[in-house]
Motif scaffolding. Structure first.
Motif, PDB file in Angstrom:
ATOM      1  N   MET A   1     -16.815  21.237   7.148  1.00 44.02           N
ATOM      2  CA  MET A   1     -17.702  21.548   8.266  1.00 44.02           C
ATOM      3  C   MET A   1     -18.948  20.684   8.166  1.00 44.02           C
ATOM      4  O   MET A   1     -19.562  20.571   7.103  1.00 44.02           O
ATOM      5  CB  MET A   1     -18.094  23.035   8.235  1.00 44.02           C
ATOM      6  N   ASN A   2     -19.357  20.040   9.285  1.00 46.07           N
ATOM      7  CA  ASN A   2     -20.565  19.227   9.285  1.00 46.07           C
ATOM      8  C   ASN A   2     -21.757  20.034   9.783  1.00 46.07           C
ATOM      9  O   ASN A   2     -21.632  21.192  10.191  1.00 46.07           O
ATOM     10  CB  ASN A   2     -20.362  17.963  10.129  1.00 46.07           C
ATOM     11  N   CYS A   3     -22.931  19.392   9.774  1.00 44.88           N
ATOM     12  CA  CYS A   3     -24.164  20.101  10.121  1.00 44.88           C
ATOM     13  C   CYS A   3     -24.188  20.537  11.584  1.00 44.88           C
ATOM     14  O   CYS A   3     -24.688  21.625  11.899  1.00 44.88           O
ATOM     15  CB  CYS A   3     -25.365  19.219   9.816  1.00 44.88           C
ATOM     16  N   ASP A   4     -23.669  19.702  12.485  1.00 41.25           N
ATOM     17  CA  ASP A   4     -23.670  20.061  13.907  1.00 41.25           C
ATOM     18  C   ASP A   4     -22.854  21.330  14.147  1.00 41.25           C
ATOM     19  O   ASP A   4     -23.276  22.232  14.888  1.00 41.25           O
ATOM     20  CB  ASP A   4     -23.102  18.910  14.752  1.00 41.25           C
ATOM     21  N   GLU A   5     -21.680  21.415  13.521  1.00 39.40           N
ATOM     22  CA  GLU A   5     -20.842  22.608  13.670  1.00 39.40           C
ATOM     23  C   GLU A   5     -21.549  23.822  13.080  1.00 39.40           C
ATOM     24  O   GLU A   5     -21.536  24.916  13.662  1.00 39.40           O
ATOM     25  CB  GLU A   5     -19.496  22.387  12.981  1.00 39.40           C
ATOM     26  N   ALA A   6     -22.154  23.636  11.914  1.00 36.79           N
ATOM     27  CA  ALA A   6     -22.828  24.758  11.246  1.00 36.79           C
ATOM     28  C   ALA A   6     -24.002  25.273  12.079  1.00 36.79           C
ATOM     29  O   ALA A   6     -24.177  26.486  12.239  1.00 36.79           O
ATOM     30  CB  ALA A   6     -23.308  24.326   9.860  1.00 36.79           C
ATOM     31  N   ARG A   7     -24.810  24.354  12.642  1.00 36.63           N
ATOM     32  CA  ARG A   7     -25.962  24.772  13.444  1.00 36.63           C
ATOM     33  C   ARG A   7     -25.505  25.518  14.703  1.00 36.63           C
ATOM     34  O   ARG A   7     -26.150  26.464  15.144  1.00 36.63           O
ATOM     35  CB  ARG A   7     -26.807  23.563  13.845  1.00 36.63           C
ATOM     36  N   THR A   8     -24.376  25.071  15.278  1.00 38.73           N
ATOM     37  CA  THR A   8     -23.852  25.727  16.475  1.00 38.73           C
ATOM     38  C   THR A   8     -23.420  27.159  16.185  1.00 38.73           C
ATOM     39  O   THR A   8     -23.607  28.062  17.010  1.00 38.73           O
ATOM     40  CB  THR A   8     -22.658  24.938  17.040  1.00 38.73           C
ATOM     41  N   LEU A   9     -22.861  27.386  14.999  1.00 38.04           N
ATOM     42  CA  LEU A   9     -22.313  28.697  14.654  1.00 38.04           C
ATOM     43  C   LEU A   9     -23.290  29.574  13.881  1.00 38.04           C
ATOM     44  O   LEU A   9     -22.949  30.700  13.511  1.00 38.04           O
ATOM     45  CB  LEU A   9     -21.031  28.518  13.824  1.00 38.04           C
ATOM     46  N   LEU A  10     -24.501  29.057  13.648  1.00 36.77           N
ATOM     47  CA  LEU A  10     -25.435  29.758  12.773  1.00 36.77           C
ATOM     48  C   LEU A  10     -25.811  31.135  13.299  1.00 36.77           C
ATOM     49  O   LEU A  10     -25.865  32.112  12.549  1.00 36.77           O
ATOM     50  CB  LEU A  10     -26.698  28.906  12.587  1.00 36.77           C
ATOM     51  N   HIS A  11     -26.059  31.230  14.609  1.00 35.77           N
ATOM     52  CA  HIS A  11     -26.433  32.533  15.170  1.00 35.77           C
ATOM     53  C   HIS A  11     -25.267  33.519  15.069  1.00 35.77           C
ATOM     54  O   HIS A  11     -25.467  34.694  14.771  1.00 35.77           O
ATOM     55  CB  HIS A  11     -26.863  32.369  16.630  1.00 35.77           C
ATOM     56  N   GLY A  12     -24.049  33.042  15.333  1.00 30.64           N
ATOM     57  CA  GLY A  12     -22.887  33.907  15.195  1.00 30.64           C
ATOM     58  C   GLY A  12     -22.697  34.365  13.765  1.00 30.64           C
ATOM     59  O   GLY A  12     -22.302  35.511  13.505  1.00 30.64           O
ATOM     60  N   TYR A  13     -22.991  33.482  12.801  1.00 30.61           N
ATOM     61  CA  TYR A  13     -22.901  33.838  11.384  1.00 30.61           C
ATOM     62  C   TYR A  13     -23.947  34.900  11.040  1.00 30.61           C
ATOM     63  O   TYR A  13     -23.656  35.893  10.362  1.00 30.61           O
ATOM     64  CB  TYR A  13     -23.123  32.591  10.540  1.00 30.61           C
TER      65      TYR A  13
END
Length: 249
Positions: A1-13
């Motif tokens: 997982m790259n940073c863009d994917e992680a930032r996109t899913l951060l709120h869901g996490y």
């Protein structure tokens, strides 16, 4: 997982709204990425700040005394009684409305199932263990869940097994078993039930997908697909009959 994917899913996490596999991927990424870990910490700090008590208004005690005085005086003055009754009705409505419009547990789970099904249709998300063999799929879950899902073979009835994966619904990790009916994918979600009562199959529709759910043998079953309701019902009955005839373990 790259940073863009992680930032996109951060709120869901942060809100615990993503599937188990993605949850674990983000956890691993946060352990190794200083920038994303810092962004996550900022979100946690912001949430804590918004939950601070000093942000919430606390009605002064004199307001309670004034309300009581209005109610007491209502016995003496007709119009004051009407005002008090109206005020009481407004307050009662404010208290009851959230309960009336709050989705039931079953509705929330149906939304979870629909979201999980849609996620599974994205490339690379359908199965963690792609296999048409029930004796390959079932043992794959060992050690990954706190229960062992039953996996039935329905290939002879036109519903071949495609595989299985870990997913997240109803606030917990669940087993997702994937079947196919011609060009239609079927997700069967399974997890333990806290009740010993059996629940008959109930139909629903979410985001254009047909759902059926039932409970048997202290286990919850939710099935969803774009398959027509009649054939999805046939699939559910086949699963129920096969499980009912399976030897006890």
């Amino acid at each position: 997982m790259n940073c863009d994917e992680a930032r996109t899913l951060l709120h869901g996490y942060l809100d615990d709204e993503i599937d188990l596999v993605r949850h674990l991927e983000i956890e691993e990424h946060l352990r190794t990425c200083e920038g994303c870990s810092r962004a996550y910490g900022e979100q946690v700090a912001l949430r804590s700040a918004l939950q601070a008590e000093d942000l919430y208004f606390k009605a002064p005690s004199r307001l309670e005394r004034r309300v009581r005085a209005v109610v007491r005086d209502s016995a003496r003055t007709p119009w004051a009684g009407a005002v008090a009754a109206a005020a009481a009705a407004v307050v009662l409505g404010m208290l009851i409305a959230p309960m009336l419009f709050r989705p039931s547990s079953s509705e929330r789970i149906a939304d979870d199932i629909a979201s999980a099904h849609i996620r599974s249709l994205m490339p690379g998300h359908l199965t963690d263990v792609p296999s048409s063999e029930q004796h390959t799929v079932k043992p794959w879950f060992a050690g990954k869940l706190d229960f062992s899902p039953a996996v039935v073979d329905l290939s002879g009835e036109g519903f071949p097994l495609v595989g299985g994966r870990l997913d997240y619904a109803a606030g917990r990790p669940v087993a997702a078993l994937v079947y196919r009916r011609q060009a239609h994918l079927i997700n069967l979600f399974v997890w333990p039930s806290s009740s010993t009562s059996e629940v008959a199959a109930t139909a629903d529709v979410r985001q254009g997908y047909n759902l059926l759910h039932w409970a048997r043998g202290q286990t919850n079953y939710w099935v969803i697909s774009d398959l027509n309701a009649a054939e999805l019902g046939q699939f559910a009955r086949l699963v129920q009959d096969r499980l009912a005839s399976a030897p006890a373990k």
